[in-house]
Every structure is written in C-alpha cells, then in structure tokens.
Design an enzyme around this catalytic site. Structure first.
Site, short mmCIF file in Angstrom:
data_model
loop_
_atom_site.label_atom_id
_atom_site.label_comp_id
_atom_site.label_asym_id
_atom_site.label_seq_id
_atom_site.Cartn_x
_atom_site.Cartn_y
_atom_site.Cartn_z
N TYR A 1 4.32 -5.82 -2.52
CA TYR A 1 4.88 -7.06 -1.98
C TYR A 1 6.34 -7.30 -2.32
CZ TYR A 1 0.14 -7.75 -0.53
OH TYR A 1 -1.08 -7.57 0.06
N ASP B 1 1.46 1.63 -4.23
CA ASP B 1 0.84 1.29 -2.94
C ASP B 1 1.39 2.20 -1.84
OD1 ASP B 1 -0.15 -0.68 -0.66
OD2 ASP B 1 -0.89 -1.52 -2.54
N ASP B 2 1.10 1.85 -0.62
CA ASP B 2 1.53 2.57 0.59
C ASP B 2 3.00 2.96 0.50
OD1 ASP B 2 1.85 3.44 3.17
OD2 ASP B 2 1.32 1.54 4.11
N LYS C 1 -7.20 2.01 -4.74
CA LYS C 1 -7.28 0.92 -3.76
C LYS C 1 -7.55 1.57 -2.40
CE LYS C 1 -4.29 -2.71 -1.71
NZ LYS C 1 -2.97 -3.41 -1.86
N ASP D 1 -8.00 1.26 1.46
CA ASP D 1 -7.52 0.27 2.43
C ASP D 1 -7.89 0.65 3.87
OD1 ASP D 1 -6.29 -2.01 3.29
OD2 ASP D 1 -4.30 -1.51 2.51
N CYS E 1 -10.43 -2.83 0.28
CA CYS E 1 -9.40 -3.61 0.95
C CYS E 1 -9.55 -3.35 2.45
CB CYS E 1 -8.01 -3.21 0.47
SG CYS E 1 -6.68 -4.31 1.03
N ARG F 1 -10.72 -7.01 -2.22
CA ARG F 1 -9.77 -7.98 -1.66
C ARG F 1 -10.58 -8.96 -0.82
NH1 ARG F 1 -4.57 -6.99 -0.38
NH2 ARG F 1 -4.67 -8.39 1.40
N ASP G 1 -3.35 -10.69 3.46
CA ASP G 1 -2.19 -10.38 2.61
C ASP G 1 -1.38 -11.64 2.36
OD1 ASP G 1 -3.04 -7.82 3.24
OD2 ASP G 1 -1.00 -7.06 3.52
C1 9PG Z 1 -0.12 -1.34 2.78
C2 9PG Z 1 -0.73 -2.71 2.80
C3 9PG Z 1 -1.04 -3.26 1.39
C4 9PG Z 1 -1.80 -4.55 1.52
C5 9PG Z 1 -3.04 -4.33 2.35
C6 9PG Z 1 -2.66 -3.81 3.72
O1 9PG Z 1 -0.54 -3.78 10.46
N1 9PG Z 1 -1.40 -4.51 9.95
O2 9PG Z 1 -2.16 -5.20 10.65
C7 9PG Z 1 -1.54 -4.57 8.54
C8 9PG Z 1 -2.54 -5.34 7.97
C9 9PG Z 1 -2.65 -5.40 6.57
C10 9PG Z 1 -1.79 -4.69 5.79
C11 9PG Z 1 -0.79 -3.92 6.36
C12 9PG Z 1 -0.67 -3.85 7.74
O3 9PG Z 1 -1.91 -4.77 4.41
O4 9PG Z 1 -3.81 -5.48 2.46
O5 9PG Z 1 -2.16 -5.03 0.23
O6 9PG Z 1 -1.78 -2.32 0.65
O7 9PG Z 1 -1.92 -2.60 3.58
O8 9PG Z 1 0.14 -0.90 4.08
#
Ligand code: 9PG
Length: 582
Positions: free
Chosen positions: A228, A257-258, A371, A373, A415, A430, A434
């Site tokens: 974040y 994270d990502d 995590k 996701d 998540c 989760r 977000d």
């Molecule tokens: C990493 C993130 C973080 C975050 C997760 C998740 O494009 N979208 O609709 C979208 C939805 C959720 C999102 C990202 C993109 O967040 O909840 O904590 O890890 O992925 O990409």
C-alpha cells in the site's frame, strides 16, 4: 418469519427447472432427481440430492424455498462472496442486486463477487453463505449454511406475484455432473432467531468453524507489507531500505507483495527489479529476525508466462471451448494480452502437483508465510478437466495442494478468497476490500463495475465491522494493512487514526504498509496503541468473545465496533471518529 419449507427446485446447467412442493416424508421426486429433506427441529435442515435416472445430470443448483411473513420493509444482511465483496444491509424492494448494474456485458465480473455469475431477475437480493433477516417487529432471523467446502450456499430473497416474499436457500453446484444413481450430501442449513444480529452471527460462525476444522490457533500477526505504499513498483532496494529501518519496529512478519515475480504464474523467479533470487531475499529478511512472507496469485497465469506457454493443457477453457478461461483482468500485469490472465484448471491432477511443487519450492527458499491472492478464479463457469467438481471443490483443491506443499505449519493467508471454501485450510483470511491512501473511492476512480468493492479505506472499514464475528472462529481476520504515514497519502490524519483503531479493535492481523522513512514519532505511538488494542481484543476473541459490531443492520452500513472495553464510532462521511473507554 420463515414458513415452510414450501418447495424444492432443481435448476439445470441448461436452464431447465424442476419444481415440486415438499411432500410429507421429505422425499421429493423432481424429474431425474430426488431431494430428501430432514428437518432438524428448531436448528434447521439436512438434505441430499440424488440422480435417480440412467443418465448423467448437471444440476446448477438445488433450492429449498421458504415463505417469509414480514411486517413492513424487510431488511437483509448481505454477506459478500469473497474477501473483497461488499457486506451491507439491503431493503427488499428498494435496493438492487449489484449484478443488475453491470453495464460491461462481461458476466464473469459478477462471478468475482457471487457464487453464481449469472444476473438475477426482478427485485431479488442475494447473500452468500449466511444471512440475517429482520422486519419492523425487530426479531432477527439468521439462516446459514453450516459449511461451504463441497458447494456454495446462496440466499435469494424475492417478491413473488407482487405480494408474497420467498427466501430460497440455494446449494450452488455450478453444473457439476452427477452420475446415474449418485447421491450428494448438501451442507445443512441452520436457522436461529434473536433480538440482535451480531450474537446470532457469532454462534453461527462458531458452529461453521467447528464443522470445517477451522485453523484458529496462530499467534497474533504483526508485520510489514510492501503493497500500500509501493504497489506494483516495489524494488529490491525498497525492501532492503525498509528492512534496514525496521530494527526498532515491533514486526514479526516481513511480507513482499505483488511486484517481485518474473510473471504471474512464474512464482519461483524474480524480475529485473529484484537482482537477488527469492532464497537470498528470504535469507536477508530472516537475518533481520523476521518471518519472510510472500504474495502469490497461484491459480492464475499470464498468457506469456512459462507455465502457460509450456502447459496449455493446464488451463481451464471457456464454456463454449473458444479458448482458455480468463481468471482475472489487471492491466498493470501485462502478460501478453493487456492484463487478461488465464485460470489454471485445479481439477487436473498435474496442476495440483504443480501448485504443490510451487508452494514447496517457496517454503524451501525460506517463506513459511504465503499470501494467496485472486483465488476465486477456479470458481468461474467453464470447462474443467473433472466436470464432477463444484466451484467450491475446485477452489478448495487448489488451496489444499498449496497447503501440502507449504507444510502443516506454514501460515497461509487467503485473499480474494471465496470465504466458505477455505475454512480449515487457511490460517488468516482477508475479510474486506483493499484499503487505499484515501477514505473514499475517488469520483475519477477507474472501475469496471462493483464500485463498492474497489480499493478505499471506507470499503475495508465496512467489511471489518460486518465480519468482525469471524475472527478466531473461522480463521484470523485480516482487515487489511495499516497506513500510518501523513505524507504521500490522501488519508487525513483523523481517518488514518480511525482505520488504525478499527484494525486494533478487530483483534485481527496488523501489517504496516508504509515506507518506514515517512513515519515519525506520532505514527510510532499510533502503532503502539493499535498493537495494545489488538492484543487485548485478540485475547478476548481467543477466549470466545470476538469484537462486536453493535449497530449491524441499523442502516446500510455499520459504524460502531466494541472490544476490550473500548468503543469506536465512525462518521462514514470523512472517517473521523469518537473513541471511548469504559
Ligand atoms: C496486489 C494486490 C494486493 C492486495 C490484494 C489485491 O484489479 N483489481 O480488481 C484488483 C483487485 C484487488 C487487488 C488488486 C487489483 O488487490 O487485495 O492486498 O495484494 O492484490 O496486486
């Protein structure tokens, strides 16, 4: 309020519907099927679905329909499908199911937030896994599926013939095949009434946790997460500089994270922003005294990833077999098709072996905290290697493969997770959308549909209150990260404090997601207060008294959270709050 059950319905994958009034002995023949319903006294119903024909059948759903007798407007607690899906209180005849507002023409976007991706008709309102109804008389009635590991459970409330109201408790099988003579046990539907909604939900969650062997014993989770502040742009240098600063911060977990991965799907290799390999990064984190944590999105793959190009047969296919099944669309990921990702087929044993190997590989490289996701992807309508598996079974099979590879003692955080599918596999989950460095979603925000689920701290807040009863009953709640900074953010200091106190009072996981160089003494004190609140609320939850939202269902969104002798009441308009201690 509920009368009956009046009727059973079986909806086929091809749209055909069989309906029948419930017969005296509870065994109802419907076309090729027989549905047997057993009334468990005041507690609810147990039921089974059997195929009595000589042909393979594809039931999409089985519904047990009750009448609803209400005085005045009927309100419904809508429990969202997956981690990010909105929870709120809707009024029948006034509010609408969000699938009706999807103007993109892409049905799958609805599958991200509901068990059934198809659009509803009429005034139907849906809640997933559990719901609570109340009318003007003020007696709350909970109906919930005891589990969601073999199939989803959806509640559909609607007006029939302009006058009558009905509630369907739907076992959603998604068109899974049922062989001749085969019988499937459906998850029991439980029923309870009371003067307040939160205690009803607490008792339901306790029973649901026990039914699926919930993992609720992990210690309080405290740490740092890269997302974040750095989002996709995180670099190895960002990780190292925060590690270097973290010495005097009270973190246990340090979670990347990502942004580190070579490609979505190629999880064991880093990209150019991370010159060091994953094992070296884990060693650096561990040398600082922290548990290395890593984000992956295990069930989706980029079209140009090694895994997708080397194993095209591992991908699920669209219903019309026109190509691989999209599992997510997220342009920043690129991937050769402008952000379209494919869904891995988690009913293919080779895919499960692959997922297990990925998780084992990450564990061996030093990551006992993962995590997981975007894990709703295997729930979409499509063509799957084993057509006998329901959406819930496909998701759970993927999670179980990860658990086998990561080991029984790994900490797995769900998540983007269909909540009912993962009880007993995840340690944390989760439970909200977000958060973001702003309270509201900006009017200029880019979103395709389902605005209520887009990143905004208000959206995380809303779900943290609405799902507070789940903490240490189904898993450890992850309300999403703390943001303590006062620069590089559109979150006011008041709203940042409100969010920190919410996370604290929830007793849930507390991961800071700031560039630590931006945090001053005030931020440090806020974190210390948050942790003290968090540990106290979490200890209460562990002894059976979870934090409680005391105005759930008074209005569309709740505003009050109480735990450990404290009360937080929030002004939803700007995130300011009053915080009082008994
Ligand atoms: C990493 C993130 C973080 C975050 C997760 C998740 O494009 N979208 O609709 C979208 C939805 C959720 C999102 C990202 C993109 O967040 O909840 O904590 O890890 O992925 O990409």
């Amino acid at each position: 309020m509920l009368t009956g059950p009046l009727r059973i319905e079986v909806h086929h994958a091809d749209g055909q519907v069989h309906r029948s009034d419930l017969t005296g002995d509870g065994r109802t023949p419907l076309g090729p099927y027989e549905v047997a319903v057993e009334h468990l006294g005041a507690d609810g119903w147990r039921w089974t679905l059997a195929n009595r024909s000589n042909d393979t059948c594809r039931p999409r759903s089985v519904r047990m329909v009750h009448g609803v007798e209400a005085d005045g407007p009927l309100r419904m607690f809508r429990h969202g499908y997956q981690s990010w899906s909105a929870c709120d209180t809707a009024v029948l005849g006034h509010d609408r199911d969000p699938s009706l507002a999807n103007t993109t023409g892409i049905e799958q976007l609805q599958g991200v937030h509901h068990a059934d991706q198809r659009t509803v008709t009429g005034d139907e309102l849906r809640s997933e896994w559990v719901t609570v109804l109340v009318d003007d008389r003020g007696s709350f009635e909970l109906v919930g599926f005891l589990a969601g590991t073999s199939h989803d459970g959806t509640f559909r409330l609607r007006t029939v013939d302009d006058t009558k109201v009905e509630l369907a408790s739907e076992a959603f099988l998604g068109g899974a095949t049922l062989a001749p003579g085969e019988q499937r046990s459906l998850h029991p539907v439980v029923h309870a009434t009371g003067a307040h909604p939160s205690p009803l939900l607490e008792r339901w969650a306790t029973a649901a946790g026990q039914a699926s062997g919930a993992r609720t014993d992990s210690p309080y989770q405290l740490g740092w997460c890269s997302w974040y502040h750095y989002f996709h742009d995180v670099t190895e240098q960002d990780l190292r500089s925060n590690l270097a600063r973290a010495g005097d911060w009270p973190f246990d977990v340090f979670q990347l994270d990502d942004g580190f991965q070579a490609a979505i799907g190629d999880w064991l290799e880093t990209n150019d922003k991370f010159p060091t390999e994953l094992d070296g990064l884990a060693a650096t984190i561990a040398a600082g005294g922290y548990t290395p944590g890593l984000w992956i999105a295990p069930f989706i793959v980029a079209p140009d990833s090694s895994v997708a190009t080397e194993h095209p047969d591992w991908l699920a296919r669209t219903v019309d077999n026109s190509g691989p099944l999209p599992g997510m669309f997220n342009p920043p990921w690129g991937g050769g098709m402008d952000g379209i990702m494919w869904a891995l087929d988690t009913t293919n044993p080779e895919v499960l072996d692959h997922l297990e190997a990925v998780a084992r590989g990450l564990r061996q490289r030093g990551y006992p905290y993962l995590k997981l996701d975007f894990t709703f992807a295997p729930s979409f309508d499509g063509l799957w290697h084993d057509p006998a598996q329901t959406p819930a079974e496909r998701v759970r099979a993927g999670y179980e493969a990860i658990r086998r590879g990561a080991g029984a003692d790994a900490f797995l955080l769900g998540c983007g997770a269909p909540l009912s599918h993962v009880v007993g596999v995840v340690d944390g989950n989760r439970i909200g959308s977000d958060v973001a460095p702003s309270w509201h979603l900006g009017d200029d925000a880019e979103y395709m549909t389902y605005r209520e689920t887009e990143p905004a701290t208000l959206h995380g807040f809303r779900n943290t209150l609405a799902r507070s009863f789940q903490h240490r009953r189904l898993w450890l709640n992850d309300p999403d990260c703390l943001m303590l900074r006062t620069e590089h953010t559109a979150l006011s200091p008041d709203a940042a404090r409100t969010w920190a106190r919410t996370v604290g009072l929830s007793g849930g996981m507390a991961l800071v997601s700031d560039d630590l160089t931006l945090l001053d003494d005030e931020a440090r004190h806020l974190l210390e207060d948050t942790i003290a609140l968090g540990r106290a609320a979490d200890a209460e939850a562990a002894s059976g008294r979870a934090p409680r939202c005391t105005d759930l269902m008074d209005a569309t969104l709740p505003t009050v959270l109480e735990a450990a002798g404290h009360r937080l009441e929030v002004d939803l308009r700007d995130g300011s709050s009053t915080f009082t201690t008994e």
